[in-house]
Design an enzyme around this catalytic site. Sequence first.
Site, PDB file in Angstrom:
ATOM      1  N   CYS A  84       0.909  -1.163   0.106  1.00  0.00           N
ATOM      2  CA  CYS A  84      -0.072  -0.191   0.063  1.00  0.00           C
ATOM      3  C   CYS A  84       0.881   1.353  -0.084  1.00  0.00           C
ATOM      4  O   CYS A  84       0.398   2.274  -0.181  1.00  0.00           O
ATOM      5  CB  CYS A  84      -0.760   0.153   0.987  1.00  0.00           C
ATOM      6  SG  CYS A  84      -1.375  -1.471   1.911  1.00  0.00           S
ATOM      7  N   ASP A 129       2.591   2.206   2.587  1.00  0.00           N
ATOM      8  CA  ASP A 129       2.607   2.805   3.963  1.00  0.00           C
ATOM      9  C   ASP A 129       2.693   1.578   5.055  1.00  0.00           C
ATOM     10  O   ASP A 129       1.912   0.907   5.056  1.00  0.00           O
ATOM     11  CB  ASP A 129       1.631   3.811   4.250  1.00  0.00           C
ATOM     12  CG  ASP A 129       1.720   4.973   3.751  1.00  0.00           C
ATOM     13  OD1 ASP A 129       2.804   5.809   4.188  1.00  0.00           O
ATOM     14  OD2 ASP A 129       0.733   5.426   3.145  1.00  0.00           O
ATOM     15  N   CYS A 138       6.104   7.862   2.894  1.00  0.00           N
ATOM     16  CA  CYS A 138       6.567   9.178   2.504  1.00  0.00           C
ATOM     17  C   CYS A 138       6.874  10.096   3.542  1.00  0.00           C
ATOM     18  O   CYS A 138       6.845   9.718   4.744  1.00  0.00           O
ATOM     19  CB  CYS A 138       5.361   9.824   1.510  1.00  0.00           C
ATOM     20  SG  CYS A 138       3.932  10.135   2.484  1.00  0.00           S
ATOM     21  N   CYS A 159      -1.631   9.930   4.682  1.00  0.00           N
ATOM     22  CA  CYS A 159      -0.566   9.167   5.242  1.00  0.00           C
ATOM     23  C   CYS A 159      -0.491   9.267   6.627  1.00  0.00           C
ATOM     24  O   CYS A 159       0.561   8.569   7.213  1.00  0.00           O
ATOM     25  CB  CYS A 159       0.671   9.740   4.405  1.00  0.00           C
ATOM     26  SG  CYS A 159       0.364   9.841   2.733  1.00  0.00           S
TER      27      CYS A 159
END
Lengths: 222, 388
Positions: free
Chosen positions: A56, A58, A83, A130
């Site tokens: 995914c 993450d 990220c 995120c």
Amino acid sequence: MDTQTSPDITSRDRAQSWFYSDEVKDHFFHPRNFMTDDMVAAYRDASMGMVGSPACGDMMKVWIVVDPNTTQITDLKWQTFGCASAIASTSMMSAIVTENGGMTLDRARQLRPQDIMERLGGLPNRKIHCSVLGDKALRAAINDFYRRTNQHEKIEIEHGRIIDPVLKVTDKDIEEAVLDGAITLEAVQAKTKVGTGDPSCIPEVEQLIRFYREKFFGADQA
Amino acid sequence: MRPYFDRMYGNPSSFHAEGLAAQRAVLDARTRVASILNSRPDEVIFTSGGTESDNIAITGVIRAHRERGTHVITTAIEHHAVLEQLERLAKRGEVELTILPVDAYGMVDRKSVEKAITEQTVLISIMHANNEIGTIQPIADIGRAILAYRKAHDTVYPLFHTDACQTAGALDIDVTKLHVDLLSLSAQKFYGPKGVGVLYARRGLKIEPLVVGGGQERGLRAGTENVPGIIGLATALELAHAEREKENTRLIALRDRLITGLLKLPKARLNGHPTERLPNNANVSFLDVEGEAMILYLDAKGIRVSTGSACASTSLDPSHVILATGLSYEAAHGSIRFTLGHATTKEDVMYVIKQMPVILKLLRSISPVRLDMAHFSETPAKKKSSQI
């Protein structure tokens, strides 16, 4: 087949900022409290929670050390694949949870993504999703602590409440859709199909969209 | 180009002296571009860029030939300027679309193109080289196969379009050698001004214009010409084209040095073809780290790159190009594209090779993911074409 396309060049001119705050950059370039491989052995007895997957984009792991008398989290270590927003928000979470002697488990359970975001000075809208994994991993670690200490009655499993009985769409699904940027009924339906089988739930869906939109993006967002 | 912003301000459609001067300058630019394409000047249509050229070549051509058939063939790794409009046309029922797969290097198989052609096929669109992974497609071979089909079936269909935005100025774009009917290019890819491009459209080809009005550009693209842009495009293309062999030799040496250096790092893999590759492109996937995090660390070191990670795009999916080569989502999220150019030196390449391991080491030490190299080959490339 609906081919998914991910432009390598995409217009940023969509009235959404892509810029990270100084606080985000600070935590991203100088992450606090992360777990390096040589430390893992020393935290063998710590409680651990994990969410996400590399597929995914993450994934997070959180280790906590809890003072059994005060239930304060005296130490929190983490690892994040993701990220800048994901890394910065886990780092900031570790700082928030352990400052002033550490949050109690009850207080830590109430930590919400927007608390972390606020301390980060905000995140670009489309980066908010995120940052929601950190507190989820923390709650999983708290459950692990109760499991390890045989306090099974204190384990909280996060259930979604079913909103659309036909398609089994839950409030969590709608929350996720809003986090991914679907802030209108049509956009949420495109993601979840909610209400297409049983339109009687649509008023409640619209209410939830409004609620999550204000929760994550603020009241002034259209 | 510069005088045409102010001193030579005439509109090419005006009959007065300034207008005629502008018209002559545009015609001169058209002739210069045509000589590089080995086409006739009237086959050169100036547009606002590669995206518009692709739109005229696809939507404009499909709409003008719908009586003859509605089947279109393209590939899974095209630029969005091609894929998005074809998918939109397919959703609206205007075309039946065959999307061909690519191999693990991102290469389209000529035979799969031949097999996909039916009596209904009006258009085939395949890019000359891919913008993300740099793989150069066998356009001339495919073009010859299409010619053979036309000859055998006594027809002028299917028409053949190539998006040459990545190759113009770097590779030979002689349309008679590529055997294409339509070709798109964009000035900004060879150091020309932004916002100007070319569509080569073979003389006599029916195209329904998308922008109508004053009938400029053979009536295929109305609107007053971007005179300075057009002149800038022609000059930039001439310069790039003249220097390309020398520049390609230099870039390929730098590119291969960069790739070799990066592949020495743990858990790294080259995306795209090792040799059939744009001289300026190096695309590498690193396991256990996410692309956006890497590009921001690289940016902080003065190294500007891009990524196929979902996190750096507005969609939630990683690069459709890298996924089409069969790479896993995990590895696609960790892909980084390095683009070299005129200004890139050996020192720059050495600097990247020196910085990359430091950044990787830090991000990997933060990451909970520990994938092994088998992960690069876990998912075989999609072998089947898809129909929409």
